[in-house]
Scaffold this active site. Sequence first.
Site, short mmCIF file in Angstrom:
data_model
loop_
_atom_site.label_atom_id
_atom_site.label_comp_id
_atom_site.label_asym_id
_atom_site.label_seq_id
_atom_site.Cartn_x
_atom_site.Cartn_y
_atom_site.Cartn_z
N ILE A 1 -7.19 2.09 11.93
CA ILE A 1 -6.47 0.78 12.20
C ILE A 1 -5.76 0.51 10.70
O ILE A 1 -6.37 0.14 9.92
CB ILE A 1 -7.34 -0.24 12.71
CG1 ILE A 1 -7.90 0.17 14.04
CG2 ILE A 1 -6.57 -1.71 12.75
CD1 ILE A 1 -9.13 -0.65 14.48
N LYS A 2 -4.54 0.01 10.97
CA LYS A 2 -3.70 -0.55 9.78
C LYS A 2 -3.18 -1.80 9.99
O LYS A 2 -2.58 -2.01 10.81
CB LYS A 2 -2.57 0.55 9.37
CG LYS A 2 -1.70 0.16 8.12
CD LYS A 2 -0.36 0.94 8.21
CE LYS A 2 0.59 0.34 7.19
NZ LYS A 2 2.06 0.76 7.58
N VAL A 3 -3.76 -2.83 9.07
CA VAL A 3 -3.16 -4.20 9.38
C VAL A 3 -2.74 -4.59 7.99
O VAL A 3 -2.90 -3.96 7.18
CB VAL A 3 -4.24 -5.08 9.93
CG1 VAL A 3 -4.61 -4.80 11.24
CG2 VAL A 3 -5.56 -4.93 9.03
#
Lengths: 307, 307, 307, 307, 307
Positions: free
Chosen positions: E203-205
Site C-alpha cells: 500500500i502506497k499512501v
Amino acid sequence: MKERIAQILSWYESDNPGTRANLVRILNHGRLGGTGRLVILPVDQGFEHGPARSFAPNPAGYNPLYHFQLALEAGCTAYAAPLGFLEAGAARYAGEIPLILKANNHDVLHDEKDPLSAVTASVRQALRLGCAAIGFTIYPGSSQSRTMYEQLRALSEEAKDAGLAVVVWSYPRGSQLSKEGETAIDVVAYAAQIAAQLGAHIIKVKLPSAHIELTDAKKVYEKQQIPIGTLAERVRHVVQSAFDGRRIVIFSGGAKAEDERVFEEARAIRDGGGFGSIIGRNSFQRPRAEALKFLDTVIKIYGGELK
Amino acid sequence: MKERIAQILSWYESDNPGTRANLVRILNHGRLGGTGRLVILPVDQGFEHGPARSFAPNPAGYNPLYHFQLALEAGCTAYAAPLGFLEAGAARYAGEIPLILKANNHDVLHDEKDPLSAVTASVRQALRLGCAAIGFTIYPGSSQSRTMYEQLRALSEEAKDAGLAVVVWSYPRGSQLSKEGETAIDVVAYAAQIAAQLGAHIIKVKLPSAHIELTDAKKVYEKQQIPIGTLAERVRHVVQSAFDGRRIVIFSGGAKAEDERVFEEARAIRDGGGFGSIIGRNSFQRPRAEALKFLDTVIKIYGGELK
Amino acid sequence: MKERIAQILSWYESDNPGTRANLVRILNHGRLGGTGRLVILPVDQGFEHGPARSFAPNPAGYNPLYHFQLALEAGCTAYAAPLGFLEAGAARYAGEIPLILKANNHDVLHDEKDPLSAVTASVRQALRLGCAAIGFTIYPGSSQSRTMYEQLRALSEEAKDAGLAVVVWSYPRGSQLSKEGETAIDVVAYAAQIAAQLGAHIIKVKLPSAHIELTDAKKVYEKQQIPIGTLAERVRHVVQSAFDGRRIVIFSGGAKAEDERVFEEARAIRDGGGFGSIIGRNSFQRPRAEALKFLDTVIKIYGGELK
Amino acid sequence: MKERIAQILSWYESDNPGTRANLVRILNHGRLGGTGRLVILPVDQGFEHGPARSFAPNPAGYNPLYHFQLALEAGCTAYAAPLGFLEAGAARYAGEIPLILKANNHDVLHDEKDPLSAVTASVRQALRLGCAAIGFTIYPGSSQSRTMYEQLRALSEEAKDAGLAVVVWSYPRGSQLSKEGETAIDVVAYAAQIAAQLGAHIIKVKLPSAHIELTDAKKVYEKQQIPIGTLAERVRHVVQSAFDGRRIVIFSGGAKAEDERVFEEARAIRDGGGFGSIIGRNSFQRPRAEALKFLDTVIKIYGGELK
Amino acid sequence: MKERIAQILSWYESDNPGTRANLVRILNHGRLGGTGRLVILPVDQGFEHGPARSFAPNPAGYNPLYHFQLALEAGCTAYAAPLGFLEAGAARYAGEIPLILKANNHDVLHDEKDPLSAVTASVRQALRLGCAAIGFTIYPGSSQSRTMYEQLRALSEEAKDAGLAVVVWSYPRGSQLSKEGETAIDVVAYAAQIAAQLGAHIIKVKLPSAHIELTDAKKVYEKQQIPIGTLAERVRHVVQSAFDGRRIVIFSGGAKAEDERVFEEARAIRDGGGFGSIIGRNSFQRPRAEALKFLDTVIKIYGGELK
C-alpha cells in the site's frame, strides 16, 4: 534489413514477431521504403466531414477504389480508412499496400465540446481484411478521454496479440482547452506522450504552434528554456516527448493548404527528426495527376532528393 | 447469373460466400429479380406508431400473415419486419420470400429529440427464422448516434460472419438538426455515406429535398455547383455519396401519399440511378386488391415497362 | 389435443417443441384446461407494494406455500411469483402446477415517474425451479423502456432456446403519459402490440378505458370509427392489436374490488375474445374459503358455465 | 440432525446439497449450534467508518487475527468480514469457524443520500477462502437499489450454484425516506420481504421502531390492527414478513450501547421469534475479556439459560 | 529466506505460491533486499503531468531506458511505470529488476474534482512483460471511488490468480474533502485501511499531516488520545491502520523537495515502522550522478547505515 529499419525495430522489442513483421512491412513499403520515413494516405473525411465536403472537389474520390490506386501509384507507405472504404477494395488490392483500418470515427451531424468517437471496427475485421495495423483516434482533454483510452487499451492489446501494429491519432480537444490550445506545443507534446504510454507503435499528431496552454507547463518551458521557436524545433520537442524519439511520430497535413506551405512543413518535420506525414485532403481533393505530382514532391523532401 | 447482378456482386467482394449468396437471393427474388432493382415491403409501423394508426385503415393488416402474403403476391423483393411479426409467419412461409429481421425499434409512447431505438432482435434469431438479412436503423445527428453505430458495428460483424446481409435505415434526426434538415440533400447524402462506411450492404434513406442544412457543406455545394435541382439529380447525388454507386441505395416511400406522387418519385429514383423503394404504409394501408395494383405500377416503373 | 389448443398452438409455429410443450402444459392445466381460457394467480405484491399491504388482510398469505395451495385448489391455470416465493415452494409442489418465474420486480420504497424494474431472476433459475415460463414487466412510455425491451429481448431469446414460454406484463407508465392515459384504449392496444412484436407468447395488460391519449391515434380512431364504447369492444380491439388475436392476451384484475364488478369484467373479457384473467389481490387478500368461491365463479364465467 | 435444524432446513428445499450443507454448518456451529439461534460477529466497520473510529477503542482490533480468535473463543455462530480481513486470517483459521465474505462495502469519505456500495469480492474468492456464505448489503429506498438488487441476483445465483449460502444485509436508506423511516416498522418489514424475495437464506435487518413511514402502509397497519407496540411484537411482524418465519432473520446490534439495552433487545428478538443477532461494535470495541463476558450473556439469552 | 522476509510473508498466507514468490522477489531485490524495507522508483509523471514538466529538468528521462538503468544502478527494490514505458524496456532489462505495471492513469488535460483514472493496462500485459506486480491508483473520497474499487477488485483477483502481487496507490481526493484533508492523518489512515480491505499486498499512501478532517473521526482521535504529534507517530498510526502492521505500507516522496527534508521524512518513516518509500520526481528530475547519490542516502537511512 536496412540498418535504419533495424534500429527503429529495436525500439519495439517487447512486441511479438507478427507485430514486428507488420511494422517492417509498413516501413519497407512504397518509395520511402527502408528510409524510416513514412507518407500515409488517410481517407476518413467522408465519415468525419461528409461526402460532398470531402469528395466534390475531386469527384473521383467518391469511389473507394480511387484511393487504393492513388496510394499505390504515388508510392505511399500505407493507406488508412474506415471499415466501409476498406471492405470496398481490400479484396481487389489484397497484399498490394499496407492497410490501416481506422477503428473509430466521428461525424459532425452531432458535435460536442468533449467529443467521443464511435468504435466502428474490430480487430477481427482488420484481420479479415488483411490489414497491417489498426488506427484509433483519442481526444486527450475531452471529458470522455477516459473512455477512449480504455477502448484503445482493449483494442490495442487484441491487435498486438494478433500481430497487428497500432497507429494512434492523438488530437487534443475538450472543454478545458482553448481552441489555440489544441495545437499548443505543450499540449501536442503531452498528446504524443499519452499515446506512447498507451502503447502506440505509430503516433499521429498535429503540427504544434509556439503557444503554451497550461500554466504549470509554461513555467517549465520557460525555466528550462526549451527551444520551440521554429517549427523544426517544435517537431523535435514532440518527437523527444514520445520516448526520446523511440516511437514513430508523424504529423498530419490538416486542411487543404498552399502547396508551398505543405512542402515547407514537410521540410521542418524532416529536419526536426519527425518520421513523416499523413496527408489526406491535400492529396485526394485535387485531380489525380496533380495529386501524384504533389505527393512526389513531398516524398522527395522526405527522401532527401529535394532539400 | 444475370450480368447486372454479377456487377452489383462485384462491389461486395470482401464478403464471404454466405453473405454474397443472400444478396443474390434478394436481388433475384420477385418480379424485379435479376434487374438490380428492389421493391421491399417493410412493416414495422405497428411498433413505431401503434397498431390503430398502422392497421385500422386496412384491418387485414393486424394479422401478421397478411403481409407475407401481400409481399409474395405483389412480387416484392423482400419483406422486412420486427421479431414478433416474423416469428408469427416465418414457419408457414419458410423459404418463399427473403426476410429481413428489423433488429431495432422505437415507439412513440416516449419520444425524444435525440432518439435511440431499442435493440429488439439478434443475429441468432435472424438465423433461426431463416432470414436473408438483418435490418437496423441509425439516427445520424442524434446525440445517441454513437451508441447506434456501435450496436450496428457489433450486429453487422456477427451477421456477416453468419452469412447474412445487412440493411441499414439511415434517418438523420436530433437536436442539432432542423426539421427541414432531416431530409436536406447534404444531410441525406451524409447519412448514406455513414451507413456505407459502417459496412451496410443495402442502404435505405429518405428522399432528399433541395434544402442544404450545414453551413460548411453549403459552401461546397455552391462552389462545386453540385446539381441538386431535380429529384432525380438529388437521388443521383445520394447514390454517388454511397461509394460512387457501389452500394445498393433504396428510398423510403414515407407516409401515405397520392399515388401519382409516389409513381413520380419512383421514376425519379429510377432515373437518378437509385436501386428501388421500400414501401410500407402506401401498400398495406389500403385494401389488398388496390395494394396489388399500386405495387404493380411501382414495379413496372422500376422494371421499365412503364415510363 | 383439444382442437382449440391445437389452433392456439398453430400461432406459435416458429417456436421449438420445448416451448410449445410448455404452452400446452399451461393451456391444459386446471379447470379451464383445454378451453383456451386462462386464470392465472400472480403474487408479486409483497415485493411491489410491501408485505403488510399485501398479506395483512389475509395473513395466511405471508406463507409462500399458501399461494401454491390456493392456485392448486382453485384450479388455476398457473402460478406466477418472484424468485423467493418460488424457491420456497417449488420443491414441495414440483410438477403440480405450471410456474411462471417473475424475472423483474419493482418496489415503492423508491418510486419514479419513469420506472425501471430490477431484473431479479434468470432463465437458469427458472429451469432449476421447474418453471414453464418466465414473466417480465415492461413499462412502455417510460424513458427507460428501451432498457426493459432490451432486457426482455435477451431473457426471451434465452428462455425460448431453453424451451420456456414468455409472459409479458405490458403496463404503460411514464412522464409523457397522463395518469388516465395509462389505461387509455389506444395506449393499452399499443402496449399489447409492442409486447407481441417483442416476441411474447402471453401478454398481460390492464383493462382499457374509452379514453384516447395520443393525438395522432385519436384521429385514426375517429376516422375509422373503431368501436370502443363497451368494455367488450375495447377488449376485442386490444386482442386485435395483438396480431389479430393470434397471441394470448389476458387482463389483470387490478386492486381489490367489488366481486360483482370483477365478474362483470370477466364476462366482458370473455365476450370480447380475451383469453382470461390474471387475478392476484382479489383472490389472496381474502380468507381461503372465500377466495376459492370467488375464483370458482370467475372460472365458471370463463368456462361458460355461468353467463 | 437436531429437529429444529431439520425444520429450518426444510424451508430451503429448493437449494442444492452444497448450500444446505453450509447452512447446516452455520446452524450447528458455536455455543448456539443446533438451537436454530445465531450470534454472528461482523467486522466491516474498518471499511465502512474508518480504522480509528472502529478499532481505537480496543486497539487489538486493528489486527485481523483478533476477530477470528474473538469469534472462536466467544462461541459465535460465524464471522463476517470484507476480503482483506478474511484473506489475512483464512489460512490460519481454516475450517475452525464458518466465514461469511462480505462482498460489497461502502465508505464515508464520499457519502450520498442514495448510496450504492462497491462490489469488493467475488464468489470465487469466497470459495478460495473456504467461506460458508457470502454477505451482501442492499439499500432498499435508494435510487440505486435496482443496481444492488441486480448485483445481488447475479452473485446469489453464482453462490448458490457453488454450494454457498447467501446472507443479505437489508438496510433501507435513500432520498425518499425520512431518517426515522429507515427503521420504521413498515419499512423494515418491507426490507425483509425484499431480501427474502431476492433469494436470501439469512436476512439481517435493523431493529424496527413503532414509526410507520409510508402512507399507504399506515392505512393497512391501522385497519388490520397489526400489533407493533412492543419490540417483541415488531420483531414478530418482521419475521412474519420474511415468508411467515420460513427465512432466518437476524437483527443488528447497531452502534455501541449500554449492555443492558442490548440484552433487553436480545430478549425481545428471542421472544418475538427472531433468530439471533449480528453484533459487531458492541463486542470488538471493548477489551477481549469484557467482550467475551458480554457475548456470553447474549448467547445465554438466546440459548435460554438466561431469561 | 531471511527471517524478516519469512515474517512478512506469513501475513500473506492466503495467497498462492506464485504471488508469494513475487513478493519475495521484490523484498529480496536491490540493496535493501532481505531487510523488509523498500525503495521503489515510479515513473508515471509523463502521463500524469505531461512530458516537459516531468523530464525537461533532466532530459535523459525522456528515454524510457534511462529509468530502468537508474533503478538498477541505484539498487532500488522495483521499478513502476505505465504500459508504454515498460514495453519500451522490458525485453532489454528482462529479469534484472522487479517491474510493477501501473494499470491505470490520469492526465491533467482534463481534470475534475472527483477524478477517475483510465484503466490503461491488463494483467495479461503484466504477465507478457514479465512483471512481478500490477499497480493501481484509487481515489477514496471521489464520487467515482466505487468504480475504482470495482476495477481494482477485478484486476486484483485476476492478478492474484496469475501469481502477481498487487500494489495500491491510495490517494484520497474528491469534492467532499478539503485540500488539507487529502493528507489529514485520519483520511490517510482510512485510505490505507480501504486498500488493505480491498486486498492490496503493498500500500502506497502520502505522508500524513496532523490535521484531522472528519468530525466523527476527530472525536475518537481526541477521546482515545491517539498520538499523532510527530511524523513518526503518524506513520506508526497509518501502519497500524493497515492491519496492525501486517501489510506493507510505503510512503510517497511527493513533489521535488529539499534533500534534507526527504531524508528527514525517510527517517520518520523508518522510525515509525513504515516499510519504505516510493520516490519518483526527487530521483529522476536531477542528473544521474546526483540521483544516485541521493538514492544512496535514502537507502542507507532505511538500511540503518545512516541514522
